[in-house]
Every structure is written in structure tokens, then in C-alpha cells.
Design a protein around this motif. Structure first.
Motif, PDB file in Angstrom:
ATOM      1  N   TYR A  95      -4.423  10.430   4.482  1.00  0.00           N
ATOM      2  CA  TYR A  95      -5.664   9.835   3.987  1.00  0.00           C
ATOM      3  C   TYR A  95      -6.725  10.897   3.725  1.00  0.00           C
ATOM      4  O   TYR A  95      -7.446  10.831   2.725  1.00  0.00           O
ATOM      5  CB  TYR A  95      -6.179   8.805   4.991  1.00  0.00           C
ATOM      6  CG  TYR A  95      -7.343   8.005   4.487  1.00  0.00           C
ATOM      7  CD1 TYR A  95      -7.170   7.046   3.488  1.00  0.00           C
ATOM      8  CD2 TYR A  95      -8.628   8.208   4.981  1.00  0.00           C
ATOM      9  CE1 TYR A  95      -8.242   6.311   3.001  1.00  0.00           C
ATOM     10  CE2 TYR A  95      -9.705   7.475   4.509  1.00  0.00           C
ATOM     11  CZ  TYR A  95      -9.512   6.530   3.521  1.00  0.00           C
ATOM     12  OH  TYR A  95     -10.579   5.812   3.047  1.00  0.00           O
TER      13      TYR A  95
ATOM     14  N   TYR B  30      -4.751  -6.028   0.594  1.00  0.00           N
ATOM     15  CA  TYR B  30      -4.300  -5.099  -0.441  1.00  0.00           C
ATOM     16  C   TYR B  30      -3.565  -5.895  -1.521  1.00  0.00           C
ATOM     17  O   TYR B  30      -2.637  -6.634  -1.229  1.00  0.00           O
ATOM     18  CB  TYR B  30      -3.355  -4.037   0.125  1.00  0.00           C
ATOM     19  CG  TYR B  30      -3.016  -2.994  -0.931  1.00  0.00           C
ATOM     20  CD1 TYR B  30      -3.900  -1.966  -1.208  1.00  0.00           C
ATOM     21  CD2 TYR B  30      -1.838  -3.089  -1.668  1.00  0.00           C
ATOM     22  CE1 TYR B  30      -3.619  -1.031  -2.192  1.00  0.00           C
ATOM     23  CE2 TYR B  30      -1.553  -2.161  -2.653  1.00  0.00           C
ATOM     24  CZ  TYR B  30      -2.443  -1.129  -2.908  1.00  0.00           C
ATOM     25  OH  TYR B  30      -2.158  -0.215  -3.893  1.00  0.00           O
TER      26      TYR B  30
ATOM     27  N   GLU C 257     -15.804   8.804   3.499  1.00  0.00           N
ATOM     28  CA  GLU C 257     -14.946   7.904   4.282  1.00  0.00           C
ATOM     29  C   GLU C 257     -15.695   6.623   4.642  1.00  0.00           C
ATOM     30  O   GLU C 257     -15.121   5.529   4.619  1.00  0.00           O
ATOM     31  CB  GLU C 257     -14.474   8.615   5.552  1.00  0.00           C
ATOM     32  CG  GLU C 257     -13.478   7.794   6.358  1.00  0.00           C
ATOM     33  CD  GLU C 257     -12.913   8.565   7.529  1.00  0.00           C
ATOM     34  OE1 GLU C 257     -12.118   7.971   8.293  1.00  0.00           O
ATOM     35  OE2 GLU C 257     -13.254   9.749   7.693  1.00  0.00           O
TER      36      GLU C 257
ATOM     37  N   GLN D 190     -10.353   1.072   2.744  1.00  0.00           N
ATOM     38  CA  GLN D 190      -9.826   0.586   4.021  1.00  0.00           C
ATOM     39  C   GLN D 190     -10.244  -0.871   4.190  1.00  0.00           C
ATOM     40  O   GLN D 190     -11.357  -1.164   4.612  1.00  0.00           O
ATOM     41  CB  GLN D 190     -10.360   1.444   5.163  1.00  0.00           C
ATOM     42  CG  GLN D 190      -9.955   2.910   5.058  1.00  0.00           C
ATOM     43  CD  GLN D 190     -10.407   3.708   6.255  1.00  0.00           C
ATOM     44  OE1 GLN D 190     -10.339   3.226   7.400  1.00  0.00           O
ATOM     45  NE2 GLN D 190     -10.862   4.923   6.025  1.00  0.00           N
ATOM     46  N   SER D 191      -9.332  -1.747   3.832  1.00  0.00           N
ATOM     47  CA  SER D 191      -9.637  -3.173   3.803  1.00  0.00           C
ATOM     48  C   SER D 191      -8.558  -3.960   4.518  1.00  0.00           C
ATOM     49  O   SER D 191      -7.455  -3.464   4.783  1.00  0.00           O
ATOM     50  CB  SER D 191      -9.760  -3.641   2.339  1.00  0.00           C
ATOM     51  OG  SER D 191      -9.845  -5.041   2.258  1.00  0.00           O
TER      52      SER D 191
ATOM     53  N   SER E  88     -12.107  -4.421   7.097  1.00  0.00           N
ATOM     54  CA  SER E  88     -11.250  -3.502   7.860  1.00  0.00           C
ATOM     55  C   SER E  88     -11.622  -3.525   9.338  1.00  0.00           C
ATOM     56  O   SER E  88     -10.751  -3.384  10.206  1.00  0.00           O
ATOM     57  CB  SER E  88     -11.378  -2.083   7.312  1.00  0.00           C
ATOM     58  OG  SER E  88     -12.690  -1.583   7.498  1.00  0.00           O
TER      59      SER E  88
ATOM     60  N   THR F  95     -14.949   2.345   3.574  1.00  0.00           N
ATOM     61  CA  THR F  95     -14.672   1.414   4.675  1.00  0.00           C
ATOM     62  C   THR F  95     -15.458   0.131   4.458  1.00  0.00           C
ATOM     63  O   THR F  95     -16.694   0.146   4.444  1.00  0.00           O
ATOM     64  CB  THR F  95     -15.059   2.044   6.023  1.00  0.00           C
ATOM     65  OG1 THR F  95     -14.395   3.298   6.180  1.00  0.00           O
ATOM     66  CG2 THR F  95     -14.672   1.121   7.164  1.00  0.00           C
TER      67      THR F  95
ATOM     68  N   HIS G 145       0.833  -1.184   0.000  1.00  0.00           N
ATOM     69  CA  HIS G 145       0.000   0.000   0.000  1.00  0.00           C
ATOM     70  C   HIS G 145       0.880   1.251   0.000  1.00  0.00           C
ATOM     71  O   HIS G 145       1.949   1.247   0.608  1.00  0.00           O
ATOM     72  CB  HIS G 145      -0.917   0.005   1.231  1.00  0.00           C
ATOM     73  CG  HIS G 145      -2.027   0.996   1.150  1.00  0.00           C
ATOM     74  ND1 HIS G 145      -1.861   2.313   1.534  1.00  0.00           N
ATOM     75  CD2 HIS G 145      -3.302   0.889   0.716  1.00  0.00           C
ATOM     76  CE1 HIS G 145      -3.004   2.962   1.345  1.00  0.00           C
ATOM     77  NE2 HIS G 145      -3.889   2.121   0.860  1.00  0.00           N
TER      78      HIS G 145
END
Length: 351
Positions: free
Chosen positions: A73, A187, A94, A183-184, A102, A98, A64
Motif C-alpha cells: 500500500y 469494493y 493516507e 480504504q473502504s 473503513s 481513508t 481488490h
């Protein structure tokens, strides 16, 4: 002998200057750039050893961008909206980025250090994704009905289903740059997470501005996926001749009649039959085929294209700026082929 040599030296002063500069540089500094390799024999073994070690270690893992430092971010979220030309509410956007994994990652990290595993106020994009899916389907179908008013509703639904395919939505999301913002736990994110996030971004745009603006966004980014595609092939029609007969009957025209126009190579594996379909002695469709059955079916499909105005000579798709999405009736549907066939079968039991 000396005169030609002097003449050559005077005519080529740049050669003299370059050679003199290289001579002085190499004399004073051994690391000066040189046109030729001084140790050319030692270079191939060195490069081979580098390649060998790289193969033993394996490929570099995908990382990432935040792992390289200088990653803000909030600034990236703001830049995402400006990059695609839209205004978003920062909190809603945001939440759209998500995903559920995450939260699982956060719980696992807390378990490792022995703190409370409950994540208070945790919100992910599952609800936004459901809302975005409804918006995408609604505006895609409204746009397609506006461009293809004579196409049956089953064909509109088939095109919409193609555009809402998980793989295609994930690809479009990747093109607009959502991969690094998700946001996991993984990646790069999975294809399902990419698709879910794209739909959530559409819903976030609708909440930040309005649904019509989200519809324009959907049309601008998804409809171009139809370029170079045959929209008629997306609709799997099982009985083209039956549907054609129902259309002709509804218009008060004669039933279709198939006629062999010409044929060639009948006794070989390269046989071609060209069949035309007539109604009231008027040619409404024709097509070649390997056999008479195939040629007749393809001719019926060509006739349906002509009736629905989805043939190859149709005008190009209109851009979103020329389609009044706000004034379209989003609930209005095109005629149904299934209903037309049902009515035709009831009126003509022999068919």
C-alpha cells in the motif's frame, strides 16, 4: 511425368521441409502443435459445457488487487503521486484515502474476535474533503471568470456546479486511479466515497505544497470536462428578453425590437420562423424556431451570448499554464444578472 513432379519439388523446398517436420513431430510426439484439430467433433460439446457451467456459477466477483497478493500500500501511495506528477506528504495522503466506512469495518472485525472496539487515533477524510471542496470551488470560479469576463456570475456558478457534480468528480477520480487506493468497507467504493476522496486529495495536495498548486491540479483535471459541452445551456435562464433589455438599458442603447425575418411551412407541422432582434436598427441576434415565441426567445439567448462573448465562435479555453492563478483576485466576482434585472425593474415599473 516424373520431370514436372521433380521440378515442382525443387521449386517448393519450404513445403517439403514443413511437411517433413510435421510428420516427424507427430510420429515422435502426439502433443506437438498441429494446424488442424484431430478431434474436431469433440471440441464444440466441450466448449458448450464450459459456457453452461460458467453461466450456472455466475460472473466472477470484483476483487481488490490486494487479494491477489504482491500488494504494497505504501508503494502504491508513492506511485500515485508520481503518476499524476505531484508531491504529497505520505501521512496526509493516507488520511485522504481513508473513508468513514473503513473505520466501521475495523470495528466490526474487532467485535467478531471479541477485542476492544475503540479504534484509537482513527482519522478519516471528512475534514479534508470539506477543505478540498472550498479550494475546488474557489479556483474553478477564478479560472472561469478569467476566461469569461463578460459572463454573469450566475452563469459562472452554474458551470462550477456542473463541474462539481458528484458523478463527475467520482468519474475523474476513477480516471486518475483512486479506486484501488481508497480504504473502504466496500469494493469498488461508492460514488459518494469516490467524490469525497477526490476532494480530500485536492486538500492533501494543498497541505503538502500550496493552494496555488492544488488550483492548477483542479484546472488541469476538471476544466477538460467542458470540452464538447455548451456552457450556455448549463445556466437555466428564465427571462432572456428581460435580461437583454436590462443590458441594453445599462449600456444606453434602445430597447430590443423583434422582427420576423422569414418564415416557411406555416400551414404544416414543419413550420419554421426566423426572428431577428434589433437595437437602434442594428441586428444583435437571430434564431429560428417552431413558433414565433420560441424563435424570439432563442434570438434573445443568441444576443445574450454575443454580449457575454460565449458564442460558438469564442476562442478555446486557456490551459492552466497561461492563466496566472496565483495573481488572480479570487474574491472578485462578475456582474450579477439578478441585480441588473432588479435595477431595471425599479427604473421601469411597466416592464
Amino acid at each position: 511425368m516424373a520431370a514436372p513432379l521433380l521440378r515442382w519439388l525443387f521449386l517448393r523446398p519450404n513445403v517439403i521441409t514443413r511437411n517433413a517436420f510435421l510428420a516427424v513431430s507427430l510420429k515422435n510426439n502426439n502433443d506437438a502443435p498441429c494446424r488442424f484439430l484431430r478431434n474436431s467433433k469433440s471440441l464444440p460439446p466441450f466448449l458448450k459445457e464450459q459456457v453452461k457451467r460458467r453461466e450456472e456459477i455466475g460472473p466472477e466477483p470484483v476483487r481488490h488487487p490486494s487479494e491477489y497478493g504482491c500488494w504494497n500500500y505504501d508503494a502504491e501511495l508513492f506511485a500515485f503521486g508520481k503518476r499524476i506528477g505531484e508531491e504529497f506528504d505520505s501521512e496526509t495522503l493516507e488520511e485522504a484515502f481513508t473513508v468513514k466506512s473503513s473505520i466501521e469495518k475495523e470495528i466490526e472485525e474487532r467485535e467478531k474476535v471479541g477485542v476492544a472496539t475503540e479504534v484509537l487515533g482513527a482519522r478519516f477524510n471528512e475534514e479534508l474533503s470539506s477543505e478540498g471542496e472550498k479550494i475546488v470551488e474557489k479556483y474553478l470560479k477564478a479560472y472561469l471568470r478569467c476566461n469569461f469576463p463578460y459572463m454573469f456570475e450566475e452563469g459562472i456558478s452554474a458551470i462550477c456546479e456542473y463541474l462539481m457534480n458528484q458523478e463527475l468528480l467520482a468519474h475523474v477520480g476513477k480516471l486518475i486511479g483512486i479506486t484501488d487506493l481508497i480504504q473502504s468497507k466496500y469494493y469498488p467504493p461508492t460514488e459518494e466515497e469516490m467524490c469525497t476522496t477526490f476532494l480530500a486529495v485536492v486538500a492533501a495536495l494543498a497541505k503538502s505544497q500550496n493552494e496555488e498548486r492544488a488550483g492548477v491540479f483542479v484546472v488541469d483535471f476538471l476544466i477538460p470536462r467542458l470540452v464538447g459541452k455548451d456552457i450556455n445551456e448549463m445556466w437555466k435562464l428564465d427571462n432572456p428578453m428581460g435580461l437583454l433589455s436590462a443590458i441594453l438599458q445599462s449600456k444606453g442603447l434602445a430597447t430590443p425590437e423583434s422582427r420576423l425575418l422569414w418564415q416557411t411551412g406555416c400551414s404544416s407541422i414543419m413550420s419554421v420562423y426566423h426572428v431577428g432582434i434589433y437595437s437602434d436598427k442594428e441586428l444583435i441576434g437571430r434564431s429560428p424556431g417552431e413558433t414565433l415565441t420560441i424563435a424570439e426567445e432563442q434570438a434573445a439567448r443568441e444576443a445574450l451570448k454575443n454580449f457575454m462573448k460565449t458564442d460558438d465562435a469564442r476562442p478555446p479555453l486557456l490551459p492552466s499554464s497561461k492563466v496566472p492563478l496565483g495573481s488572480l483576485d479570487l474574491e472578485k466576482k462578475n456582474p450579477s444578472a439578478e441585480l441588473l434585472l432588479k435595477l431595471y425593474s425599479q427604473s421601469d415599473p411597466s416592464s
